[in-house]
Write a protein that holds these residues in place. Sequence first.
Motif, PDB file in Angstrom:
ATOM      1  N   ASN A  42       0.840  -1.198   0.000  1.00 61.34           N
ATOM      2  CA  ASN A  42       0.000   0.000   0.000  1.00 61.34           C
ATOM      3  C   ASN A  42       0.878   1.252   0.000  1.00 61.34           C
ATOM      4  OD1 ASN A  42      -2.144   1.753   0.138  1.00 61.34           O
ATOM      5  ND2 ASN A  42      -2.556   1.377   2.301  1.00 61.34           N
TER       6      ASN A  42
ATOM      7  N   VAL B 236       1.773   4.964  -0.762  1.00 62.93           N
ATOM      8  CA  VAL B 236       0.957   6.177  -0.887  1.00 62.93           C
ATOM      9  C   VAL B 236       1.859   7.399  -0.988  1.00 62.93           C
ATOM     10  CG1 VAL B 236      -1.031   5.245   0.376  1.00 62.93           C
ATOM     11  CG2 VAL B 236       0.725   6.487   1.627  1.00 62.93           C
TER      12      VAL B 236
ATOM     13  N   GLY C 231      -2.029  11.040  -0.982  1.00 58.96           N
ATOM     14  CA  GLY C 231      -2.793   9.813  -0.790  1.00 58.96           C
ATOM     15  C   GLY C 231      -3.040   9.514   0.675  1.00 58.96           C
TER      16      GLY C 231
ATOM     17  N   ARG D 209      -6.462   0.390   5.271  1.00 63.59           N
ATOM     18  CA  ARG D 209      -5.564   1.028   4.308  1.00 63.59           C
ATOM     19  C   ARG D 209      -4.619   2.002   5.009  1.00 63.59           C
ATOM     20  NH1 ARG D 209      -4.404  -1.539   0.100  1.00 63.59           N
ATOM     21  NH2 ARG D 209      -4.269   0.238  -1.291  1.00 63.59           N
TER      22      ARG D 209
ATOM     23  N   ALA E 166      -0.520   1.692   5.124  1.00 64.23           N
ATOM     24  CA  ALA E 166       0.052   2.710   4.231  1.00 64.23           C
ATOM     25  C   ALA E 166       1.557   2.860   4.436  1.00 64.23           C
ATOM     26  CB  ALA E 166      -0.639   4.051   4.451  1.00 64.23           C
TER      27      ALA E 166
ATOM     28  N   GLY F 168      -0.564   5.637  -5.410  1.00 59.88           N
ATOM     29  CA  GLY F 168      -1.146   4.465  -4.765  1.00 59.88           C
ATOM     30  C   GLY F 168      -2.466   4.061  -5.390  1.00 59.88           C
TER      31      GLY F 168
ATOM     32  N   GLU G 243      -5.591   6.293  -4.685  1.00 63.22           N
ATOM     33  CA  GLU G 243      -5.585   7.662  -5.200  1.00 63.22           C
ATOM     34  C   GLU G 243      -5.487   7.732  -6.719  1.00 63.22           C
ATOM     35  OE1 GLU G 243      -1.965   9.972  -4.096  1.00 63.22           O
ATOM     36  OE2 GLU G 243      -1.233   8.062  -3.308  1.00 63.22           O
TER      37      GLU G 243
ATOM     38  N   SER H 124      -2.181   3.822 -10.913  1.00 69.65           N
ATOM     39  CA  SER H 124      -1.727   3.009  -9.793  1.00 69.65           C
ATOM     40  C   SER H 124      -0.347   2.416 -10.063  1.00 69.65           C
ATOM     41  CB  SER H 124      -2.718   1.880  -9.554  1.00 69.65           C
ATOM     42  OG  SER H 124      -2.177   0.900  -8.689  1.00 69.65           O
TER      43      SER H 124
END
Length: 155
Positions: A28, A30, A34, A74, A78, A112, A115, A124
């Motif tokens: 994950n 980010v 994000g 999430r 992250a 991510g 987002e 992504s």
Amino acid sequence: MSRAFTREENAENAVADIGERPVSSHRNLVTQAGLEMIESEIAEARTELQSAESQADKLRAASVMRDLRYWLARHESAELSVPEPGSDVVRFGMTVALEGEDGKTVSWRIVGEDEADPAKGSISHVSPMARALFGKSVGDVVSVNGKEWEIVGLK
């Protein structure tokens, strides 16, 4: 059995059948934006949950709780990733300008999963395009879905 009892029973079954939002098995990663988006979603879900509970809307409360569990998961997983300044190879968080075989250019920011919004120019990090771009430099050519793209800029 009264109709009211039947309706209440159906509503209870609907709440039980709401299911969970699937959480990706990928890392994950980010961006700062994000991470802020995830935190905003958590705050919004908590506010919505209070509203749903005060209105005794069980189905809405269950839906919001499902979303809250998703965003909390999430947030917990992250991994904030910031590209190293001046990097000359494609990394997570960077914007990559590409030129297609037809001469048209596009730019993608690699972000991510939560987002990513291709309509707004972000993809992504697990997309085929991002995977093909990672580690490449300006001038390199990548092939995605049978189409070749030359990297013409990095930010």
